[in-house]
Scaffold this motif. Structure first.
Motif, PDB file in Angstrom:
ATOM      1  N   GLN A 221      92.580  19.395  34.913  1.00 18.18           N
ATOM      2  CA  GLN A 221      92.671  18.024  34.418  1.00 18.18           C
ATOM      3  C   GLN A 221      91.313  17.648  33.821  1.00 18.18           C
ATOM      4  OE1 GLN A 221      95.383  16.287  34.162  1.00 18.18           O
ATOM      5  NE2 GLN A 221      96.702  17.688  35.314  1.00 18.18           N
ATOM      6  N   PRO A 222      91.021  18.157  32.618  1.00 23.19           N
ATOM      7  CA  PRO A 222      89.715  17.883  32.009  1.00 23.19           C
ATOM      8  C   PRO A 222      89.566  16.397  31.685  1.00 23.19           C
ATOM      9  CG  PRO A 222      90.855  19.701  30.920  1.00 23.19           C
ATOM     10  CD  PRO A 222      91.844  19.025  31.783  1.00 23.19           C
ATOM     11  N   GLU A 223      88.337  15.951  31.627  1.00 23.74           N
ATOM     12  CA  GLU A 223      88.069  14.563  31.288  1.00 23.74           C
ATOM     13  C   GLU A 223      88.618  14.260  29.898  1.00 23.74           C
ATOM     14  OE1 GLU A 223      84.294  11.435  30.942  1.00 23.74           O
ATOM     15  OE2 GLU A 223      83.986  13.528  31.546  1.00 23.74           O
ATOM     16  N   GLY A 224      89.347  13.161  29.793  1.00 23.27           N
ATOM     17  CA  GLY A 224      89.896  12.745  28.508  1.00 23.27           C
ATOM     18  C   GLY A 224      91.251  13.319  28.180  1.00 23.27           C
ATOM     19  N   LEU A 225      91.793  14.188  29.044  1.00 28.57           N
ATOM     20  CA  LEU A 225      93.117  14.762  28.834  1.00 28.57           C
ATOM     21  C   LEU A 225      93.967  14.570  30.087  1.00 28.57           C
ATOM     22  CD1 LEU A 225      92.201  18.217  27.214  1.00 28.57           C
ATOM     23  CD2 LEU A 225      92.860  16.115  26.014  1.00 28.57           C
ATOM     24  N   ARG A 226      95.258  14.440  29.873  1.00 27.59           N
ATOM     25  CA  ARG A 226      96.204  14.467  30.986  1.00 27.59           C
ATOM     26  C   ARG A 226      97.169  15.621  30.734  1.00 27.59           C
ATOM     27  NH1 ARG A 226     100.514   9.987  33.384  1.00 27.59           N
ATOM     28  NH2 ARG A 226     102.037  11.537  34.076  1.00 27.59           N
ATOM     29  N   ASP A 243     108.587  33.804  32.844  1.00 22.16           N
ATOM     30  CA  ASP A 243     107.999  32.658  32.164  1.00 22.16           C
ATOM     31  C   ASP A 243     106.747  32.197  32.913  1.00 22.16           C
ATOM     32  OD1 ASP A 243     110.539  32.941  31.050  1.00 22.16           O
ATOM     33  OD2 ASP A 243     110.683  30.821  30.577  1.00 22.16           O
ATOM     34  N   TRP A 244     105.768  31.684  32.160  1.00 26.21           N
ATOM     35  CA  TRP A 244     104.587  31.140  32.832  1.00 26.21           C
ATOM     36  C   TRP A 244     103.951  30.050  31.988  1.00 26.21           C
ATOM     37  CZ3 TRP A 244     103.403  35.381  29.688  1.00 26.21           C
ATOM     38  CH2 TRP A 244     102.210  35.328  28.967  1.00 26.21           C
ATOM     39  N   TYR A 245     103.134  29.249  32.669  1.00 29.55           N
ATOM     40  CA  TYR A 245     102.283  28.270  31.999  1.00 29.55           C
ATOM     41  C   TYR A 245     100.871  28.432  32.537  1.00 29.55           C
ATOM     42  CZ  TYR A 245     102.761  25.663  36.355  1.00 29.55           C
ATOM     43  OH  TYR A 245     102.753  25.307  37.680  1.00 29.55           O
ATOM     44  N   ASP A 246      99.911  27.914  31.803  1.00 26.66           N
ATOM     45  CA  ASP A 246      98.526  27.933  32.271  1.00 26.66           C
ATOM     46  C   ASP A 246      97.751  26.879  31.494  1.00 26.66           C
ATOM     47  OD1 ASP A 246      96.433  28.666  33.836  1.00 26.66           O
ATOM     48  OD2 ASP A 246      96.231  30.703  33.054  1.00 26.66           O
ATOM     49  N   ALA A 247      96.757  26.296  32.109  1.00 30.79           N
ATOM     50  CA  ALA A 247      95.874  25.326  31.462  1.00 30.79           C
ATOM     51  C   ALA A 247      94.556  25.331  32.220  1.00 30.79           C
ATOM     52  CB  ALA A 247      96.493  23.922  31.463  1.00 30.79           C
ATOM     53  N   PHE A 248      93.465  25.665  31.517  1.00 31.26           N
ATOM     54  CA  PHE A 248      92.172  25.761  32.189  1.00 31.26           C
ATOM     55  C   PHE A 248      91.052  25.530  31.181  1.00 31.26           C
ATOM     56  CE2 PHE A 248      93.685  29.877  30.846  1.00 31.26           C
ATOM     57  CZ  PHE A 248      92.589  30.506  30.272  1.00 31.26           C
ATOM     58  N   GLU A 249      89.898  25.127  31.720  1.00 34.51           N
ATOM     59  CA  GLU A 249      88.729  24.878  30.880  1.00 34.51           C
ATOM     60  C   GLU A 249      87.964  26.173  30.634  1.00 34.51           C
ATOM     61  OE1 GLU A 249      86.591  20.940  31.378  1.00 34.51           O
ATOM     62  OE2 GLU A 249      87.524  21.134  33.366  1.00 34.51           O
ATOM     63  N   LEU A 250      87.431  26.312  29.434  1.00 31.34           N
ATOM     64  CA  LEU A 250      86.630  27.467  29.066  1.00 31.34           C
ATOM     65  C   LEU A 250      85.148  27.150  29.242  1.00 31.34           C
ATOM     66  CD1 LEU A 250      88.533  28.599  25.849  1.00 31.34           C
ATOM     67  CD2 LEU A 250      89.000  29.155  28.243  1.00 31.34           C
ATOM     68  N   SER A 251      84.312  28.155  29.091  1.00 31.10           N
ATOM     69  CA  SER A 251      82.882  27.960  29.267  1.00 31.10           C
ATOM     70  C   SER A 251      82.308  26.983  28.248  1.00 31.10           C
ATOM     71  CB  SER A 251      82.157  29.306  29.165  1.00 31.10           C
ATOM     72  OG  SER A 251      82.452  29.949  27.927  1.00 31.10           O
ATOM     73  N   SER A 438     102.729  19.520  28.911  1.00 35.32           N
ATOM     74  CA  SER A 438     102.359  18.438  27.992  1.00 35.32           C
ATOM     75  C   SER A 438     100.871  18.153  28.142  1.00 35.32           C
ATOM     76  CB  SER A 438     103.169  17.172  28.266  1.00 35.32           C
ATOM     77  OG  SER A 438     102.824  16.605  29.512  1.00 35.32           O
ATOM     78  N   VAL A 439     100.210  17.922  27.005  1.00 34.71           N
ATOM     79  CA  VAL A 439      98.779  17.594  26.987  1.00 34.71           C
ATOM     80  C   VAL A 439      98.624  16.282  26.227  1.00 34.71           C
ATOM     81  CG1 VAL A 439      96.466  18.356  26.364  1.00 34.71           C
ATOM     82  CG2 VAL A 439      98.231  20.061  26.912  1.00 34.71           C
ATOM     83  N   GLU A 440      98.240  15.238  26.923  1.00 36.39           N
ATOM     84  CA  GLU A 440      98.045  13.923  26.297  1.00 36.39           C
ATOM     85  C   GLU A 440      96.558  13.673  26.110  1.00 36.39           C
ATOM     86  OE1 GLU A 440      99.124   9.175  26.844  1.00 36.39           O
ATOM     87  OE2 GLU A 440      99.668  10.620  28.413  1.00 36.39           O
ATOM     88  N   VAL A 441      96.179  13.249  24.906  1.00 36.36           N
ATOM     89  CA  VAL A 441      94.796  12.877  24.622  1.00 36.36           C
ATOM     90  C   VAL A 441      94.624  11.420  25.011  1.00 36.36           C
ATOM     91  CG1 VAL A 441      93.009  12.701  22.864  1.00 36.36           C
ATOM     92  CG2 VAL A 441      94.717  14.528  22.721  1.00 36.36           C
ATOM     93  N   LEU A 442      93.768  11.170  25.974  1.00 38.45           N
ATOM     94  CA  LEU A 442      93.568   9.804  26.468  1.00 38.45           C
ATOM     95  C   LEU A 442      92.524   9.084  25.632  1.00 38.45           C
ATOM     96  CD1 LEU A 442      93.443  10.611  30.289  1.00 38.45           C
ATOM     97  CD2 LEU A 442      95.422   9.936  28.922  1.00 38.45           C
ATOM     98  N   ALA A 443      92.652   7.779  25.572  1.00 35.01           N
ATOM     99  CA  ALA A 443      91.652   6.976  24.876  1.00 35.01           C
ATOM    100  C   ALA A 443      90.358   6.940  25.676  1.00 35.01           C
ATOM    101  CB  ALA A 443      92.180   5.555  24.680  1.00 35.01           C
ATOM    102  N   SER A 444      89.238   6.850  24.988  1.00 28.42           N
ATOM    103  CA  SER A 444      87.957   6.749  25.670  1.00 28.42           C
ATOM    104  C   SER A 444      87.860   5.399  26.377  1.00 28.42           C
ATOM    105  CB  SER A 444      86.817   6.886  24.662  1.00 28.42           C
ATOM    106  OG  SER A 444      86.830   5.797  23.758  1.00 28.42           O
ATOM    107  N   GLU A 445      86.909   5.285  27.296  1.00 27.87           N
ATOM    108  CA  GLU A 445      86.730   4.023  28.013  1.00 27.87           C
ATOM    109  C   GLU A 445      86.466   2.871  27.055  1.00 27.87           C
ATOM    110  OE1 GLU A 445      87.185   3.345  31.121  1.00 27.87           O
ATOM    111  OE2 GLU A 445      87.727   5.390  31.652  1.00 27.87           O
ATOM    112  N   GLY A 446      85.657   3.139  26.030  1.00 25.91           N
ATOM    113  CA  GLY A 446      85.344   2.080  25.075  1.00 25.91           C
ATOM    114  C   GLY A 446      86.567   1.650  24.296  1.00 25.91           C
TER     115      GLY A 446
END
Length: 448
Positions: A221-226, A243-251, A438-446
């Motif tokens: 759950q990276p910052e700014g994404l759901r 079948d598989w799914y995966d979601a992870f942050e890279l370096s 599903s990957v939702e781009v969240l709005a920034s705090e501002g």
């Protein structure tokens, strides 16, 4: 007790009086035979040889079959209508293991995926005060879906495999035993008193061993994404698909999202899926490459490691946000159905671009990356073909209809979009596994 619990409990009461509860069937299902329609649910449940408990979503016992009662030496009144653990006494030393069982059941409620546990030691009371008898259990927790695609109940299966575990330990006193498949086979051939449990234990334990490296982990759950995921297995008792799914942050701080489908529908396909998924994770994290490059490197690594896998894969790299919150989306498709992009205004489109060859069939041709911008409020959908592919319907026609269905459902509630898609598009009995991300781009705090 939840409404689901009341419904199933009332069904149990009707069944106990001799008439099975009637269920609505999808219009495209074959009509049951008159004989099947007259079957008594309670009689069928009681006749199952494997010990099983039916639970409501709040883990209240709705029903329990005779094999389970015989195994524990308890009457049904000690369990039905009470929380799963309320009918038992546990050794304080087993608190952590009991908690693992509860956590497993909650995972099944959340993900809709079968979960396997064990052999897990949980002792039972002896005849004397403060006496505890060693017991080892093999457990399978299975989701039961309602017509809307939600998990309405759980089947908890627990088999006493103490004889096998203790026999295995005696067979190899010079080494620590993990109950591997060879020891299980040896114990079975010793003629131990497994009786009716032998065949089912052998099948399920082998499945657990082959699938242990292919467990699907929760998404990052990276910052700014759901990121939300759903998994619907085709199998009732034992998921054996690829079948598989995966979601992870890279370096780099970017996020890689993947869905894939290994060719085949057996335990071997599921085990291969676990290997391929692990290779792709390692390659992606260290390479800093684009999705097309990641698939090419994964293909070469799998070939070099002797992983005989053919799969369709869609991989999408979500970049870091710019000053306005926009991100670059880069994706590649290896013989996989195209992603769907749901824009912030509610419109949806298939990201139908050049579709490369399947992963694992071998070629010197380079794969192709595709890019677009995603904005705050946009949602990317990746899925396996079980979501749309049906007998008698051309896949192209099903894909053409998909954006319209997504637009309608996303307009109602984006939070429940994946559940709504499963409920709308997938029959209760399906021949294929389904993975959804599903990957939702969240709005920034501002911006908020």
């Amino acid at each position: 007790m939840t409404d689901d619990a009341r419904d199933v409990t009332s069904g149990r009461a009707r069944a106990a009086r001799g008439s099975a509860p009637r269920t609505e069937r999808p219009a495209d299902d074959a009509s049951p035979s008159p004989a099947a329609d007259r079957l008594d649910y309670r009689a069928v449940f009681a006749a199952l040889s494997a010990p099983k408990v039916l639970l409501s979503p709040d883990l209240t016992v709705l029903d329990v079959n005779d094999a389970y009662l015989d195994m524990l030496g308890l009457p049904a009144t000690a369990l039905v209508g009470r929380p799963l653990n309320a009918g038992f006494a546990f050794s304080p030393a087993d608190d952590e293991r009991v908690a693992r069982v509860v956590d497993s059941l909650r995972r099944v409620l959340q993900t809709g995926r079968i979960d396997l546990l064990g052999p897990l030691r949980i002792d039972v009371p002896g005849d004397r005060p403060d006496e505890w008898l060693e017991r080892h259990w093999l457990m399978t927790n299975i989701p039961v879906f309602d017509a809307s695609g939600r998990v309405a109940a759980l089947v908890h299966r627990a088999e006493d495999v103490t004889d096998i575990v203790l026999t295995s330990q005696r067979t190899a006193t010079d080494q620590q035993i993990g109950l591997d498949a060879a020891v299980v086979d040896h114990a079975l051939h010793l003629g131990s008193s497994l009786g009716r449990f032998q065949e089912s234990f052998d099948r399920e334990r082998r499945a657990a061993l082959e699938l242990q490296d292919s467990i699907l982990t929760p998404p990052a759950q990276p910052e700014g994404l759901r990121i939300d995921v759903r998994y619907r297995p085709a199998s009732r008792e034992m998921h054996v698909g690829g079948d598989w799914y995966d979601a992870f942050e890279l370096s780099c701080g970017c996020t890689l999202v993947v869905v894939g489908d290994v060719v085949g529908h057996d335990i071997s396909a599921a085990a291969t899926m676990g290997q391929l998924r692990g290779v792709m994770r390692g390659v992606a994290y260290e390479s800093g490459d684009s999705p097309a490059g990641i698939l090419e490197r994964t293909e070469r690594a799998a070939d070099g490691l002797g992983i005989d896998a053919v799969a369709t894969v869609a991989a999408a790299l979500v970049g870091l946000p710019g000053p306005t919150g926009d991100r670059t989306l880069t994706w590649v498709s290896a013989g996989h159905p195209p992603p769907v992009m749901v824009r912030a205004d509610g419109s949806a489109e298939l990201l139908a671009r050049h579709n490369d060859r399947l992963l694992g069939i071998g070629s010197d041709a380079s794969r192709t990356d595709h890019t677009t911008l995603v904005h705050p409020g946009d949602v990317l959908l990746l899925y396996t073909d079980g979501l749309v592919e049906r007998r008698g319907t051309r896949l192209r026609e099903a894909l053409d209809r998909l954006p319209g269905v997504v637009e309608e459902l996303a307009g109602r509630s984006r939070e429940d979009l994946l559940d709504a898609l499963l409920a709308r598009l997938v029959p209760q009995t399906t021949e294929d596994d389904i993975a959804l991300v599903s990957v939702e781009v969240l709005a920034s705090e501002g911006a908020r």
